[in-house]
Design an enzyme around this catalytic site. Structure first.
Site, PDB file in Angstrom:
ATOM      1  N   LYS A   1      43.192  36.787  33.382  1.00  8.97           N
ATOM      2  CA  LYS A   1      43.315  35.723  34.260  1.00  8.97           C
ATOM      3  C   LYS A   1      42.204  35.004  34.894  1.00  8.97           C
ATOM      4  O   LYS A   1      41.979  33.879  35.046  1.00  8.97           O
ATOM      5  CB  LYS A   1      44.139  36.174  35.332  1.00  8.97           C
ATOM      6  CG  LYS A   1      45.560  36.651  35.144  1.00  8.97           C
ATOM      7  CD  LYS A   1      46.192  37.355  36.105  1.00  8.97           C
ATOM      8  CE  LYS A   1      45.458  38.696  36.707  1.00  8.97           C
ATOM      9  NZ  LYS A   1      45.662  39.864  35.740  1.00  8.97           N
TER      10      LYS A   1
ATOM     11  N   ASN B   1      40.965  46.243  44.594  1.00 11.04           N
ATOM     12  CA  ASN B   1      41.565  47.176  43.293  1.00 11.04           C
ATOM     13  C   ASN B   1      41.442  46.167  42.263  1.00 11.04           C
ATOM     14  O   ASN B   1      41.600  46.834  41.151  1.00 11.04           O
ATOM     15  CB  ASN B   1      42.857  47.594  43.833  1.00 11.04           C
ATOM     16  CG  ASN B   1      43.918  46.761  44.207  1.00 11.04           C
ATOM     17  OD1 ASN B   1      43.605  45.698  44.495  1.00 11.04           O
ATOM     18  ND2 ASN B   1      45.128  47.239  44.045  1.00 11.04           N
TER      19      ASN B   1
ATOM     20  N   GLY C   1      40.131  43.093  39.632  1.00 16.31           N
ATOM     21  CA  GLY C   1      38.705  42.863  38.960  1.00 16.31           C
ATOM     22  C   GLY C   1      38.917  41.802  37.871  1.00 16.31           C
ATOM     23  O   GLY C   1      39.726  42.196  36.984  1.00 16.31           O
ATOM     24  N   HIS C   2      38.514  40.614  37.894  1.00 16.18           N
ATOM     25  CA  HIS C   2      38.408  39.733  37.140  1.00 16.18           C
ATOM     26  C   HIS C   2      37.038  39.611  36.535  1.00 16.18           C
ATOM     27  O   HIS C   2      36.001  39.581  37.359  1.00 16.18           O
ATOM     28  CB  HIS C   2      38.608  38.450  37.464  1.00 16.18           C
ATOM     29  CG  HIS C   2      40.221  38.284  38.177  1.00 16.18           C
ATOM     30  ND1 HIS C   2      41.159  38.680  37.560  1.00 16.18           N
ATOM     31  CD2 HIS C   2      40.500  37.764  39.280  1.00 16.18           C
ATOM     32  CE1 HIS C   2      42.065  38.498  38.477  1.00 16.18           C
ATOM     33  NE2 HIS C   2      41.862  37.812  39.365  1.00 16.18           N
TER      34      HIS C   2
ATOM     35  N   THR D   1      37.774  46.816  34.906  1.00 19.90           N
ATOM     36  CA  THR D   1      36.704  46.140  35.591  1.00 19.90           C
ATOM     37  C   THR D   1      36.303  46.766  36.936  1.00 19.90           C
ATOM     38  O   THR D   1      35.158  46.939  37.221  1.00 19.90           O
ATOM     39  CB  THR D   1      36.980  44.563  35.759  1.00 19.90           C
ATOM     40  OG1 THR D   1      37.519  44.004  34.729  1.00 19.90           O
ATOM     41  CG2 THR D   1      36.025  43.848  36.340  1.00 19.90           C
ATOM     42  N   THR D   2      37.249  47.340  37.610  1.00 18.07           N
ATOM     43  CA  THR D   2      37.072  47.887  38.832  1.00 18.07           C
ATOM     44  C   THR D   2      36.713  49.397  38.650  1.00 18.07           C
ATOM     45  O   THR D   2      35.744  49.630  39.327  1.00 18.07           O
ATOM     46  CB  THR D   2      38.213  47.581  39.697  1.00 18.07           C
ATOM     47  OG1 THR D   2      38.437  46.186  39.923  1.00 18.07           O
ATOM     48  CG2 THR D   2      38.129  48.155  41.064  1.00 18.07           C
ATOM     49  N   THR D   3      37.341  50.026  38.019  1.00 20.36           N
ATOM     50  CA  THR D   3      37.391  51.484  37.888  1.00 20.36           C
ATOM     51  C   THR D   3      36.458  52.041  36.907  1.00 20.36           C
ATOM     52  O   THR D   3      35.897  53.181  36.879  1.00 20.36           O
ATOM     53  CB  THR D   3      38.664  52.148  37.853  1.00 20.36           C
ATOM     54  OG1 THR D   3      39.193  51.486  36.593  1.00 20.36           O
ATOM     55  CG2 THR D   3      39.506  51.790  39.071  1.00 20.36           C
ATOM     56  N   GLY D   4      36.394  51.263  35.823  1.00 15.67           N
ATOM     57  CA  GLY D   4      35.741  51.675  34.523  1.00 15.67           C
ATOM     58  C   GLY D   4      36.519  52.629  33.597  1.00 15.67           C
ATOM     59  O   GLY D   4      36.177  53.201  32.649  1.00 15.67           O
TER      60      GLY D   4
ATOM     61  N   GLY E   1      37.762  34.597  22.652  1.00 13.47           N
ATOM     62  CA  GLY E   1      36.449  35.274  23.121  1.00 13.47           C
ATOM     63  C   GLY E   1      36.488  35.205  24.742  1.00 13.47           C
ATOM     64  O   GLY E   1      37.197  34.378  25.232  1.00 13.47           O
TER      65      GLY E   1
HETATM   66  P1  GDP Z   1      41.951  39.788  34.518  1.00 11.81           P
HETATM   67  O1  GDP Z   1      42.054  40.868  35.744  1.00 11.81           O
HETATM   68  O2  GDP Z   1      43.447  39.409  33.913  1.00 11.81           O
HETATM   69  O3  GDP Z   1      40.913  38.638  34.738  1.00 11.81           O
HETATM   70  O4  GDP Z   1      41.351  40.571  33.274  1.00 11.81           O
HETATM   71  P2  GDP Z   1      40.201  41.445  33.019  1.00 11.81           P
HETATM   72  O5  GDP Z   1      38.752  40.655  33.622  1.00 11.81           O
HETATM   73  O6  GDP Z   1      39.997  42.684  34.042  1.00 11.81           O
HETATM   74  O7  GDP Z   1      39.785  41.829  31.838  1.00 11.81           O
HETATM   75  C1  GDP Z   1      39.864  40.648  30.813  1.00 11.81           C
HETATM   76  C2  GDP Z   1      38.518  40.869  29.929  1.00 11.81           C
HETATM   77  O8  GDP Z   1      38.796  40.404  28.779  1.00 11.81           O
HETATM   78  C3  GDP Z   1      37.379  40.446  30.967  1.00 11.81           C
HETATM   79  O9  GDP Z   1      36.136  41.272  30.278  1.00 11.81           O
HETATM   80  C4  GDP Z   1      36.892  38.827  29.951  1.00 11.81           C
HETATM   81  O10 GDP Z   1      35.615  38.480  29.744  1.00 11.81           O
HETATM   82  C5  GDP Z   1      37.612  39.486  28.625  1.00 11.81           C
HETATM   83  N1  GDP Z   1      38.248  38.266  28.018  1.00 11.81           N
HETATM   84  C6  GDP Z   1      38.894  37.112  28.332  1.00 11.81           C
HETATM   85  N2  GDP Z   1      39.351  36.396  27.232  1.00 11.81           N
HETATM   86  C7  GDP Z   1      39.033  37.136  26.235  1.00 11.81           C
HETATM   87  C8  GDP Z   1      39.236  36.794  24.870  1.00 11.81           C
HETATM   88  O11 GDP Z   1      40.186  35.998  24.330  1.00 11.81           O
HETATM   89  N3  GDP Z   1      38.760  37.785  24.056  1.00 11.81           N
HETATM   90  C9  GDP Z   1      37.901  38.588  24.220  1.00 11.81           C
HETATM   91  N4  GDP Z   1      37.330  39.340  23.316  1.00 11.81           N
HETATM   92  N5  GDP Z   1      37.641  39.078  25.720  1.00 11.81           N
HETATM   93  C10 GDP Z   1      38.318  38.087  26.527  1.00 11.81           C
END
Ligand code: GDP
Length: 427
Positions: free
Chosen positions: A16, A38, A40-41, A298-301, A414
């Site tokens: 997201k 809790n 993490g983006h 992202t938050t907890t590893g 990506g």
């Molecule tokens: P969110 O909480 O929904 O924002 O998701 P997270 O940030 O926890 O995890 C999404 C991960 O996927 C992040 O590390 C982004 O940089 C990565 N990401 C998002 N879109 C893509 C994609 O299309 N391909 C790849 N390989 N990574 C992506």
């Protein structure tokens, strides 16, 4: 321009943050509407790679106001850390606005989160132990302290004294832990108040003005639909609403002003923590998805549990959220697979079902039924036009579209902003 909610359609971590960062280029206001630190983006853009926990992913858009909505619980120490981190990277945080109605995470929430999780033993929920669940519980129990309380030290002291008596009884008598000091917490939260005061306010007029001028407003979700406390795999859920209905509540936007709901789906599924996940691949497929997708929280590893796209779960998500458009992320992670599976039904007690059971114990017994498709086995991260995707990838997207019952408008190949294929307008 409309107001659009951006909703995690699965178990969170769908990407997201990337999608909000991308769309925020056109937005005037971005409101984070639920969860706490809790969530993490991870955002990758021309300024670098950033991990955000509380601040909306729109903060990199120079003209956007970023609101931490009333539906969020805020740990002030974490927020200040995040603000400082962004400032050090030259990101302007003056456009941050914290709703005075947002509740605060207090030291006893964090302490109790850990103690309660330990007391659950083998039935632990797998919380992040950041005090988020207890903070939301206190909001419902009318024991919460809100961001606006930080603006008046007299009010803060009165609220804290009342609540801490109660919490110290719980800590000492139920858990045998040491009591917390009123003076210390008060002094600490007064300091937080001094630092955060310029950012705390009332976001409702900001939203109203933007909509009146026809400017784009984005409501940014945290976690995902299957972690929603009402529609997710209860009790293995989060504590605040992560669905489209909750977005209005957590942002302070009337449902009549919402003009679209963008569902963000990963091209496969992941989940962090405990709870049922019928299409989890516990074999080398799961390993390969985790490895190729660097599937660690992202938050907890914590390593994320991985599996194929679950069309049964996505059907529930579609029903609850009424998606008007979808974004499919991480399609590139599937580049390596000769064949792909989609979970199209479950087998439960010898019968085939195609709806997601609300009963978590039944869900735990569901066995996936898969449909198989041919993979494309070639890198796609460089592709920017839909027609340039391999035919197998287009077929896979079309099949997902049938299950999601709405048009796929964005395909992410990506992590970077530009690694996105747009197939139509979202607004
Ligand atoms: P969110 O909480 O929904 O924002 O998701 P997270 O940030 O926890 O995890 C999404 C991960 O996927 C992040 O590390 C982004 O940089 C990565 N990401 C998002 N879109 C893509 C994609 O299309 N391909 C790849 N390989 N990574 C992506």
């Amino acid at each position: 321009m409309p107001a659009i909610a951006i909703i995690g359609a699965q178990w969170g971590d769908e990407g997201k943050g990337k999608i909000v960062d991308l769309l925020a280029q056109q937005a005037r206001v971005i409101v984070r509407f639920g969860g706490g630190d809790n969530a993490g983006h991870t955002v990758v853009n021309p300024r670098g790679q950033f991990k955000l926990h509380l601040i909306p992913s729109g903060i990199f858009s120079p003209s956007a106001i970023c609101v931490i909505g009333n539906g969020v619980v805020v740990n002030p120490a974490m927020l200040i850390g995040e603000m400082d981190g962004l400032s050090q990277h030259g990101v302007d945080i003056s456009r941050l606005l914290i709703s005075d109605r947002a509740h605060l995470v207090m030291p006893y929430h964090i302490l109790l989160d850990g103690l309660e999780e330990e007391a659950r033993g083998a039935k632990a929920l797998g919380t992040t132990r950041k005090g988020i669940g207890p903070a939301f519980a206190d909001k419902a129990a009318r024991l919460g302290i809100r961001a606006g309380d930080l603006l008046d030290q007299g009010v803060l002291l009165e609220r804290l004294r009342h609540v801490l008596d109660h919490k110290n009884m719980l800590l000492t008598r139920v858990y045998g832990a040491s009591p917390l000091s009123l003076d210390e917490i008060y002094a600490q939260y007064c300091r937080y108040g001094e630092r955060l005061a310029p950012y705390i306010g009332e976001p409702l007029p900001v939203l109203e003005q933007a909509l009146a001028k026809g400017e784009l407003v984005l409501l940014e979700g945290a976690q995902g639909t299957l972690l929603d406390p009402d529609f997710g795999t209860y009790p293995y859920t989060t504590s605040s609403s992560s669905v489209a209905g909750g977005s209005c509540l957590g942002a302070g936007l009337s449902p009549t002003r919402l003009s679209g709901v963008l569902g963000v789906f990963k091209a496969y599924c992941t989940r962090v923590g405990g709870g049922p996940m019928p299409a989890e691949a516990k074999d080398e497929t799961g390993e390969l998805l985790r490895e190729r997708g660097s599937e660690f929280g992202t938050t907890t590893g914590r390593p994320r549990r991985c599996g194929w796209f679950d069309a049964v779960a996505s059907r529930l998500s579609t029903l609850v959220n009424g998606f008007t458009a979808a974004a499919i992320t991480r399609l590139d992670v599937l580049d390596a697979f000769a064949s792909l599976k989609i979970c199209v039904g479950y087998r439960l007690n010898g019968k085939e079902i195609d709806s997601f059971p609300s009963n978590t114990f039944a869900l735990e017994r569901c066995q996936p039924i898969y449909e198989e498709m041919t993979g494309w086995q070639t890198p796609i991260s460089h592709i920017r036009q839909y027609q340039q995707l391999p035919a197998e990838a287009r077929r896979y997207i079309s099949r997902l579209e049938e299950f999601i019952s709405c048009p796929v408008k964005l395909i992410s190949v990506g992590p970077a902003r530009e690694q996105t294929i747009t197939t139509g307008s979202i607004f």
